[in-house]
Design a protein around this motif. Structure first.
Motif, short mmCIF file in Angstrom:
data_model
loop_
_atom_site.label_atom_id
_atom_site.label_comp_id
_atom_site.label_asym_id
_atom_site.label_seq_id
_atom_site.Cartn_x
_atom_site.Cartn_y
_atom_site.Cartn_z
N GLY A 136 -2.91 5.61 14.97
CA GLY A 136 -1.90 6.60 14.60
C GLY A 136 -1.87 6.92 13.12
N GLY A 137 -2.83 6.38 12.37
CA GLY A 137 -2.88 6.61 10.93
C GLY A 137 -3.52 7.94 10.57
N PRO A 138 -3.58 8.26 9.28
CA PRO A 138 -4.10 9.56 8.86
C PRO A 138 -5.62 9.65 8.97
N ASN A 139 -6.09 10.86 9.25
CA ASN A 139 -7.53 11.12 9.28
C ASN A 139 -7.97 11.59 7.89
N PHE A 140 -9.20 11.31 7.54
CA PHE A 140 -9.76 11.83 6.29
C PHE A 140 -11.27 11.88 6.43
N PRO A 141 -11.93 12.81 5.71
CA PRO A 141 -13.38 12.94 5.83
C PRO A 141 -14.09 11.73 5.20
N GLY A 179 -9.64 1.75 -11.06
CA GLY A 179 -9.36 3.18 -11.17
C GLY A 179 -8.21 3.70 -10.33
N PHE A 180 -7.41 2.80 -9.75
CA PHE A 180 -6.29 3.25 -8.91
C PHE A 180 -5.00 3.30 -9.72
N THR A 181 -4.16 4.29 -9.41
CA THR A 181 -2.83 4.35 -10.01
C THR A 181 -1.93 3.36 -9.28
N VAL A 182 -0.75 3.10 -9.84
CA VAL A 182 0.20 2.21 -9.16
C VAL A 182 0.62 2.81 -7.82
N GLU A 183 0.79 4.14 -7.80
CA GLU A 183 1.14 4.82 -6.55
C GLU A 183 0.07 4.58 -5.47
N GLU A 184 -1.20 4.71 -5.86
CA GLU A 184 -2.29 4.51 -4.90
C GLU A 184 -2.37 3.05 -4.45
N PHE A 185 -2.12 2.13 -5.37
CA PHE A 185 -2.11 0.70 -5.02
C PHE A 185 -1.03 0.41 -3.98
N VAL A 186 0.18 0.94 -4.20
CA VAL A 186 1.27 0.70 -3.25
C VAL A 186 0.93 1.30 -1.89
N ALA A 187 0.34 2.50 -1.90
CA ALA A 187 -0.05 3.14 -0.63
C ALA A 187 -1.06 2.27 0.12
N PHE A 284 7.75 6.10 0.11
CA PHE A 284 6.93 6.01 1.33
C PHE A 284 7.77 5.60 2.54
N GLY A 285 8.82 4.80 2.31
CA GLY A 285 9.70 4.39 3.41
C GLY A 285 10.50 5.57 3.95
N LYS A 286 10.83 6.52 3.08
CA LYS A 286 11.61 7.69 3.50
C LYS A 286 10.73 8.79 4.09
N ASP A 287 9.48 8.86 3.66
CA ASP A 287 8.63 10.01 4.02
C ASP A 287 7.24 9.54 4.46
N GLU A 288 7.06 9.43 5.78
CA GLU A 288 5.79 8.94 6.31
C GLU A 288 4.63 9.88 5.98
N ASN A 289 4.88 11.19 5.99
CA ASN A 289 3.82 12.16 5.66
C ASN A 289 3.30 11.95 4.25
N GLU A 290 4.21 11.64 3.34
CA GLU A 290 3.82 11.41 1.95
C GLU A 290 2.99 10.13 1.84
N PHE A 291 3.41 9.09 2.56
CA PHE A 291 2.63 7.85 2.59
C PHE A 291 1.22 8.12 3.13
N PHE A 292 1.13 8.84 4.25
CA PHE A 292 -0.17 9.14 4.85
C PHE A 292 -1.05 9.94 3.90
N ARG A 293 -0.44 10.90 3.19
CA ARG A 293 -1.22 11.73 2.26
C ARG A 293 -1.84 10.88 1.16
N VAL A 294 -1.03 10.03 0.54
CA VAL A 294 -1.53 9.21 -0.57
C VAL A 294 -2.47 8.12 -0.05
N PHE A 295 -2.19 7.57 1.12
CA PHE A 295 -3.05 6.53 1.69
C PHE A 295 -4.44 7.09 1.99
#
Length: 323
Positions: A136-141, A179-187, A284-295
């Protein structure tokens, strides 16, 4: 801007893209047209028979790519009488066998269909993405064309992979140095929304009362963990789900659990108590779409780390040994 300086701007702006451009989405279109079908069929049957495969493979991929030599499947190599490999470093001993088994199954099928064509590192990258989507996770190329590395040493693992007992600053450093930001690390840490943790990693071989003194734990949850892990010293295989609410689904529940004190590891609580990471946990807890986008963006970035192409690597005939 003068045309010459504009050219240099373009060159430096696109250089990272150019260096990755030897990877393509349809790399095996001619050489191994069955590539995607074989990956999908094998991944599906393995995940159905062993539901822990997905989380195990995501973790294997992360551990392989974060090391200094990058996404080159060096973590799949076995130790030799002359050298201890990455997979036998203490931190990798808990990597579940299901992930290694999956890669072997896919490699065997691909070698029959198109011998000496598909790298083990491409198998790992593509199967990780497919399993993520199955949960059920996000797809990416996934860009393909990686070669396999020929060096794997246990010593190269030290301080390059996060451990639960590390200070949050140390864990952040591991990711920012790559090379990861803190946001990317948390994701990326949100991958803890699936999978298991060994009880020994929670209690860290100290007194079982330890987690009661840790304000991060919900008291009733701490009691439940102690019960579930009561016999961990005699049974080192004892494990608990990282996300007790929806353990088999890739979602944002992990981030919703942390403010309630339902994180399993000390490092999980660290994410919520540290001012640098807490805002991203909340978002990310409030917005799953945002978590999926960054992940998804972070996983794709991870898949490019230290990629070897052309003569810099090889196509291993067996994923656990160099040719």
């Amino acid at each position: 801007m003068h045309s010459s300086s504009f050219f240099f701007f373009l060159f430096f702006f696109f250089f990272p893209i150019i260096s990755q451009s030897r990877l393509t989405l349809d790399f095996y279109k001619q050489s191994c047209p069955q590539f995607h079908q074989i990956i999908q069929d094998t991944v599906t049957s393995k995940q159905i028979s062993s539901p822990t495969t997905a989380a195990a493979t995501i973790r294997l991929f992360l551990h392989d790519c974060l090391l200094p030599n990058g996404c080159d499947a060096s973590l799949l190599l076995s130790s030799t009488p002359f050298s201890t490999a990455e997979r036998d470093n203490d931190i990798n001993l808990s990597l579940p066998g299901d992930a290694f088994d999956l890669v072997v199954r896919i490699k065997t099928a691909l070698e029959l269909a198109c011998p000496n064509t598909v790298s083990c590192s491409d198998i790992l990258a593509a199967s990780t993405r497919n399993l993520l989507v199955m949960l059920g996770g996000p797809n990416f190329p996934v860009f393909l064309g990686r070669r396999d590395g020929t060096v794997s040493t246990s010593a190269s693992v030290t301080n390059h992979l996060p451990k639960p007992a590390m200070a949050m600053s140390q864990i952040i450093d591991i990711f920012t140095q790559r090379g990861f930001t803190v946001e990317e690390f948390v994701a990326l840490t949100g991958a803890h929304t699936v999978g298991l943790t060994h009880c020994s990693e929670i209690f860290n071989n100290k007194s079982n009362n330890n987690i009661h003194n840790d304000n991060g734990y919900n008291p009733r949850f701490a009691e439940a963990l102690e019960k579930a892990c009561g016999n961990y010293k005699n049974d080192p295989t004892l494990s608990v789900f990282n996300d007790i609410m929806t353990p088999g689904k890739f979602d944002n529940m992990y981030f919703q659990n942390l403010p309630k004190g339902l994180g399993v590891l000390k490092s999980d609580h660290g994410l919520y108590s540290d001012n640098r990471t807490k805002p991203f946990v909340d978002r990310f807890g409030k917005d799953e779409n945002e978590f999926f986008r960054v992940f998804a963006k972070s996983m794709q970035k991870l898949s490019f780390l230290g990629v070897k192409t052309g003569r810099r690597g090889e196509i291993r005939r067996r994923c656990d040994q160099i040719n």
